[in-house]
Design an enzyme around this catalytic site. Sequence first.
Site: not given
Ligand code: MSP
Length: 532
Positions: A24, A27, A133, A136, A155, A158, A311, A314
């Site tokens: 989304h 990311h 969790c 996380c 958590c 989440h 936040k 999905k």
């Molecule tokens: N797999 C782990 C990261 C491992 S790094 C060694 C993870 N993955 S994630 O897909 O859940 O998230 C990846 C990144 O996307 C994180 O930096 C997270 O903060 C970011 N975001 C996920 N949702 C977000 C928002 N709504 N807004 C901004 N960033 C967001 O965590």
Amino acid sequence: MTQPAQQKAFYLTTPIYYVNDAPHIGHAYTTVAGDVMTRWHRAAGENVWFLTGTDEHGQKVLRTAEANGLAPQKWADKLVTDAWLPVLDVIDAANDDFIRTTQDRHMARVQRFLSSLKAAGHIYEGSYEGPYCVGCEEFKLAGDLITDDSGAQCCPIHSKPVEQVSETNWFFRLSAFTDQLIAHYEANPGAIRPESAYNEVMSFLRSGLQDLSISRSTFDWGIPVPWDQSQVVYVWFDALLNYATAVGLGDEPGTPGAEKFAQTWPADVHLVGKDILRFHAIIWPAMLMAADLPLPGCVFAHGWLLVGGEKMSKSKLTGISPQSIVDLVGSDAFRYYFLRAIIFGQDGSFSWEDLVARYTSELANGLGNLASRVQAMVGKYFDGLLPAPGTYTEADLAIQNLLITTTKNTDHAIRDFDFQTGIVAVKEFIDAVNLYVTEQQPWVIAKGEDAASQERLATILYTICESLRAIAALYQPIMPKSMATLWTEIGAEASGASHLISDIATWGQLKPGVGIIKGESMFPRIEEPETI
Ligand code: MSP
């Protein structure tokens, strides 16, 4: 004769994304920021390495795969192919590498790293009992949790109940690194940014660290612990190592991997969202300390994109796909918008109204109009060929001087992660050039047929074109597609002008006589989306 050692690369990473779902805009936000930063450093002539990728092991991915009736590897392959690789094209990211934690290159290096830590006495067997969790993928402390209406411990990120884990695991002596971490950050306050993130980590460190369970035994979707096949490596321990395995961690001296590692490590910047700050600023450097490896230059924690004050996610059904925004305004405006509208390091709310309003006023009216007006005037008054400037007046020189400060301020701000200030500096330059056009009234001067009027007209149009040449270079890392078009249309390509940041403010790079092309509108007016 020995070759001079290649300059160490500016090495920047994004987090690797879980393949439990499609991307989304939260990311895409991290990846865009990393892409802009690395393009900026490339435009400064630096050697750059930009890594992104996917995090494919662990319970979260396993459960999603099972829920979709696929083996986890099949599920991961499908998501990477159908969603995570394509989104890089959607947002126009120019990453140098894409690592997947299920690749052999990663798994073999993780196992080797783990064995070396065990041999050095940093790993021991113990038992773990406590809340976990899966969202996380984190062992939680009681103080981290919130209680929901039914009394369940949840958590806070989440909003889902945590699970109780009770296992015999392998542990990493994380607590042994507390003092060393504190000393490192006291000596290097810029190693965690912004300041709020630094303060959070320091207070966490000062409250003391516990050892960390780094393996799991109740499922097998992960990298086997090399000396104990009944356990797989804890997904975060596996994932954090990607930053180093991707560039050859632990490879034999003299191999390409070892050479790459010498050229890239340590990473200069790990960009992360604030929810994963502690993993990166505490666990990761402790792992590196245990292995006697240099520590990353900086972990920068950005804020969240919020929907309805929460936040975007999905799982909470608030995720917006990058494609839906790119379909409306294009990838360049997508990239521009998120870095322009939100202070990097703070949370920000996305709204379609704000996106459309800024697109229209700043890109379509501000920059797009300036370009199409001057292209039309050079077409009309000089048959589409850039005229040579005459004597510059104070107003022209003011633009040239403003360009010098704009370039300096933009460079400083962007290197410092302050994308908003950098973009606003260029936008203010565009506003100043638009005002210059209004005040100089070239269409009025064009009515005078005498040589002085023609010379003045030529000087004004040359000044605007040169300004656009500079704008195209300044905005190129942010909006690569449209700025490449502008660069060509404004004759910079044909003039052999320099893209280098250090050359942008050098006036007079456009060659009189080159063709100025009136192309398609760079930022066409958009239909209001139905979502508004
Ligand atoms: N797999 C782990 C990261 C491992 S790094 C060694 C993870 N993955 S994630 O897909 O859940 O998230 C990846 C990144 O996307 C994180 O930096 C997270 O903060 C970011 N975001 C996920 N949702 C977000 C928002 N709504 N807004 C901004 N960033 C967001 O965590």
